[in-house]
Enzyme design. Structure first.
Site, PDB file in Angstrom:
ATOM      1  NE  ARG A 102      -3.484   1.031   2.282  1.00  0.00           N
ATOM      2  CZ  ARG A 102      -4.547   1.425   1.618  1.00  0.00           C
ATOM      3  NH1 ARG A 102      -5.251   0.571   0.919  1.00  0.00           N
ATOM      4  NH2 ARG A 102      -4.910   2.692   1.636  1.00  0.00           N
ATOM      5  CB  CYS A 126      -5.083  -4.722   2.599  1.00  0.00           C
ATOM      6  SG  CYS A 126      -5.063  -3.839   4.127  1.00  0.00           S
ATOM      7  CB  VAL A 172      -5.549  11.204  12.366  1.00  0.00           C
ATOM      8  CG1 VAL A 172      -4.026  11.078  12.382  1.00  0.00           C
ATOM      9  CG2 VAL A 172      -5.999  12.361  13.253  1.00  0.00           C
ATOM     10  CB  SER A 173      -4.880   9.499   6.838  1.00  0.00           C
ATOM     11  OG  SER A 173      -4.075   8.804   5.900  1.00  0.00           O
ATOM     12  CB  VAL A 174       0.116   7.399   8.848  1.00  0.00           C
ATOM     13  CG1 VAL A 174       1.599   7.309   8.563  1.00  0.00           C
ATOM     14  CG2 VAL A 174      -0.160   7.317  10.348  1.00  0.00           C
ATOM     15  CG  ASP A 316       0.996  -0.535  12.940  1.00  0.00           C
ATOM     16  OD1 ASP A 316      -0.089  -0.920  12.475  1.00  0.00           O
ATOM     17  OD2 ASP A 316       1.751   0.261  12.352  1.00  0.00           O
ATOM     18  CB  ILE A 338      -6.755   2.681  13.735  1.00  0.00           C
ATOM     19  CG1 ILE A 338      -6.249   3.373  15.011  1.00  0.00           C
ATOM     20  CG2 ILE A 338      -6.156   3.321  12.478  1.00  0.00           C
ATOM     21  CD1 ILE A 338      -6.489   4.854  15.099  1.00  0.00           C
TER      22      ILE A 338
HETATM   23  C1  EPZ Z   1       0.007   3.538   8.200  1.00  0.00           C
HETATM   24  O1  EPZ Z   1      -0.923   3.034   7.248  1.00  0.00           O
HETATM   25  C2  EPZ Z   1       0.963   2.416   8.528  1.00  0.00           C
HETATM   26  N1  EPZ Z   1       1.662   1.997   7.323  1.00  0.00           N
HETATM   27  C3  EPZ Z   1       0.183   1.249   9.132  1.00  0.00           C
HETATM   28  O2  EPZ Z   1       1.114   0.243   9.491  1.00  0.00           O
HETATM   29  C4  EPZ Z   1      -0.542   1.731  10.384  1.00  0.00           C
HETATM   30  O3  EPZ Z   1      -1.335   0.678  10.892  1.00  0.00           O
HETATM   31  C5  EPZ Z   1      -1.433   2.930  10.059  1.00  0.00           C
HETATM   32  O4  EPZ Z   1      -0.642   3.965   9.396  1.00  0.00           O
HETATM   33  C6  EPZ Z   1      -2.090   3.548  11.277  1.00  0.00           C
HETATM   34  O5  EPZ Z   1      -1.120   3.927  12.191  1.00  0.00           O
HETATM   35  C7  EPZ Z   1       2.809   2.584   7.008  1.00  0.00           C
HETATM   36  O6  EPZ Z   1       3.262   3.527   7.631  1.00  0.00           O
HETATM   37  C8  EPZ Z   1       3.552   2.038   5.829  1.00  0.00           C
HETATM   38  P1  EPZ Z   1      -3.895   5.566   7.780  1.00  0.00           P
HETATM   39  P2  EPZ Z   1      -1.887   4.036   6.478  1.00  0.00           P
HETATM   40  O7  EPZ Z   1      -4.079   6.261   6.474  1.00  0.00           O
HETATM   41  O8  EPZ Z   1      -1.179   5.303   6.252  1.00  0.00           O
HETATM   42  C9  EPZ Z   1      -8.657   5.813   7.280  1.00  0.00           C
HETATM   43  C10 EPZ Z   1       1.971  -1.964   9.585  1.00  0.00           C
HETATM   44  O9  EPZ Z   1       1.592  -3.048  10.075  1.00  0.00           O
HETATM   45  N2  EPZ Z   1      -8.405   6.563   6.018  1.00  0.00           N
HETATM   46  O10 EPZ Z   1      -3.307   6.321   8.901  1.00  0.00           O
HETATM   47  O11 EPZ Z   1      -2.406   3.299   5.306  1.00  0.00           O
HETATM   48  C11 EPZ Z   1      -8.212   4.354   7.171  1.00  0.00           C
HETATM   49  O12 EPZ Z   1      -9.176   3.556   6.537  1.00  0.00           O
HETATM   50  C12 EPZ Z   1       1.004  -1.060   8.845  1.00  0.00           C
HETATM   51  O13 EPZ Z   1       3.144  -1.579   9.608  1.00  0.00           O
HETATM   52  C13 EPZ Z   1      -9.472   7.083   5.309  1.00  0.00           C
HETATM   53  O14 EPZ Z   1     -10.643   6.959   5.689  1.00  0.00           O
HETATM   54  O15 EPZ Z   1      -3.044   4.233   7.537  1.00  0.00           O
HETATM   55  C14 EPZ Z   1      -7.981   4.008   8.611  1.00  0.00           C
HETATM   56  O16 EPZ Z   1      -9.197   3.671   9.233  1.00  0.00           O
HETATM   57  C15 EPZ Z   1      -0.334  -1.628   8.612  1.00  0.00           C
HETATM   58  N3  EPZ Z   1      -9.217   7.768   4.142  1.00  0.00           N
HETATM   59  C16 EPZ Z   1      -7.453   5.315   9.219  1.00  0.00           C
HETATM   60  O17 EPZ Z   1      -7.828   6.338   8.293  1.00  0.00           O
HETATM   61  C17 EPZ Z   1      -7.939   7.955   3.671  1.00  0.00           C
HETATM   62  O18 EPZ Z   1      -7.769   8.581   2.606  1.00  0.00           O
HETATM   63  C18 EPZ Z   1      -5.937   5.370   9.426  1.00  0.00           C
HETATM   64  O19 EPZ Z   1      -5.273   4.955   8.229  1.00  0.00           O
HETATM   65  C19 EPZ Z   1      -6.873   7.428   4.418  1.00  0.00           C
HETATM   66  C20 EPZ Z   1      -7.125   6.732   5.596  1.00  0.00           C
END
Ligand code: EPZ
Length: 429
Positions: A102, A126, A172-174, A316, A338
């Site tokens: 991703r 996923c 909040v989205s990483v 995580d 989350i």
């Molecule tokens: C990052 O994923 C990490 N991946 C994840 O680690 C981690 O679990 C996650 O952040 C949360 O901390 C990496 O850093 C490579 P998010 P990311 O966007 O960025 C929603 C691991 O095991 N969302 O912060 O993909 C989403 O559905 C992995 O190392 C939207 O709704 O996560 C979720 O519920 C797995 N719209 C929440 O936000 C968006 O456009 C947080 O997701 C984006 C996200």
């Protein structure tokens, strides 16, 4: 396919070197797309995800070189890798690569900022939830990109370049923070990002971008201000230690008992873990170059935890905590806020004798006095390692299948645990 065999019952004693953080290394590698000069990353973990992203970046035209070992350096030290994106030869990130990881979707912002056009496959769902990318697209559109979705691809164009904007993320989205932050460094004028992710890996990327000549302030807070610059230059950056790996080994020691120094770990990155471990009856001590974790004798106590964005308890580490609590003296409550479907480890932990009941986003973990080894497998990285943690205390042999999940995010897991006395080995098929 390789498996890991663990015979439970051994205590852990010694030292574990904490590697560079996967979730910082990946976006840092992607940041190299923003400059035609060389970005050198030190303390890079040797992980399957890093190798896969190297392939993806290679497709875009990034040249990479790995430094050889220096005298006195061993495998416990991270690698130094140089990334040179002198010329971007392809602005398409194809489905067959993006669907494997991703984080590779995050090339979208940098490609768009540097080349004014990008075509990146949608990552799809996923194992841990639907994981949409609407915040990413909203942020890039706010910077002036024209975005269309066609045949599973995001087509983004900004023929006159990106322009600074005031962006308030709805959640909040990483990933969205990384993507938009990287793009905004090369936009014209000022960008303000509110409700940005505060995860330390975001801060690490921002620090690196500043070394490359970006002007980012507010690092570590939920409001980032970026003054766009014309170009970024080369830099050298050291990847920060992996806080998830830190927490994982802390829980492994908690499960097995014993005393282990997590060398290179940074206590300030895992503040949320300290009170949870204290409640559980596990000692965590800040020392000079790391954290010392110990548990002696008494049974673990149950905990009540919910996952939150940083600085809260990380999603995580949720699976690992659940693995640990399967042996607590009472019922723990673990709420996942989350991701909507991050409980794939529950069924597998049950195969070892764990008693877990699920209701919506909350798991009740009824601690057992014993677990018994079994064949298990998991569908994601953190779920797999929760099975290893449970296996460390289970009677008899536990076989964890689909080891490729572990290899994506844990460097030499079985070697690190075996060096501390765990009876663990990789069985190559
Ligand atoms: C990052 O994923 C990490 N991946 C994840 O680690 C981690 O679990 C996650 O952040 C949360 O901390 C990496 O850093 C490579 P998010 P990311 O966007 O960025 C929603 C691991 O095991 N969302 O912060 O993909 C989403 O559905 C992995 O190392 C939207 O709704 O996560 C979720 O519920 C797995 N719209 C929440 O936000 C968006 O456009 C947080 O997701 C984006 C996200």
């Amino acid at each position: 396919m390789d498996k890991i065999r663990i015979r439970g019952g051994n205590r852990l004693n010694g030292e574990i070197q904490i590697s560079g953080a996967k979730n910082a290394a990946l976006p840092l590698m992607i940041a190299s797309l923003l400059s035609d000069e060389t970005l050198t990353l030190r303390n890079m973990p040797r992980l399957a995800d890093v190798k896969l992203l190297q392939r993806i970046l290679g497709n875009h035209g990034v040249d990479m070189a790995v430094d050889g070992k220096r005298p006195g350096q061993s495998d416990v030290h991270g690698e130094t890798i140089h990334f040179s994106a002198r010329q971007i030869v392809d602005t398409t990130a194809p489905y067959d690569l993006v669907s494997k990881m991703r984080a590779s979707f995050w090339v979208l912002g940098p490609l768009l900022a540097r080349c004014r056009t990008a075509r990146v496959s949608l990552p799809g769902g996923c194992a841990i939830g639907t994981r949409p990318v609407d915040y990413h697209l909203m942020g890039l559109e706010a910077l002036g990109a024209k975005i269309e979705i066609e045949q599973g691809y995001v087509l983004a164009d900004a023929p006159d370049g990106l322009k600074g904007a005031h962006i308030v993320f709805p959640g909040v989205s990483v990933g969205a923070t990384h993507n938009v932050l990287m793009a905004a460094t090369l936009a014209k004028g000022e960008t303000i990002m509110e409700n940005a992710a505060r995860e330390p890996e975001v801060g690490d990327v921002a620090e690196c971008l500043n070394k490359m000549g970006a002007k980012i302030s507010g690092i570590g807070s939920s409001t980032l201000r970026i003054e766009g610059v014309e170009r970024l230059h080369g830099a050298t950056h050291m990847v920060l230690p992996d806080r998830i790996e830190t927490g994982t080994y802390a829980m492994a020691v908690a499960m097995a008992g014993g005393e282990v120094t997590l060398k290179g770990a940074r206590a300030d990155l895992v503040e949320a873990l300290f009170p949870v471990m204290e409640t559980a009856g596990v000692k965590m001590e800040r020392i000079n170059d790391g954290i010392k974790v110990s548990r002696n004798g008494a049974r673990l106590h149950p905990v009540d935890v919910e996952t939150q964005a940083y600085p809260g308890f990380p999603t995580d580490m949720q699976a690992q905590l659940m693995g640990l609590m399967t042996m607590a003296d009472g019922t723990s409550k673990i709420r996942e806020t989350i991701f909507e479907n991050r409980f794939m480890h529950v069924q597998e932990l049950a195969r070892l004798g764990a008693e877990i009941t699920l209701e919506g986003d909350t798991a009740q973990v009824h601690g057992a006095e014993t677990l018994t080894g079994a064949e298990v497998m998991a569908t994601d990285l953190r779920a797999s390692v929760s099975l290893v943690i449970a296996g460390l205390a289970a009677q008899g042999d536990t076989f964890v299948n689909r080891v490729y999940h572990l290899d994506r995010g844990f460097e030499q897991l079985e070697k690190k645990l075996a060096a501390c006395g765990a009876d663990i080995e990789r069985i190559s098929a």
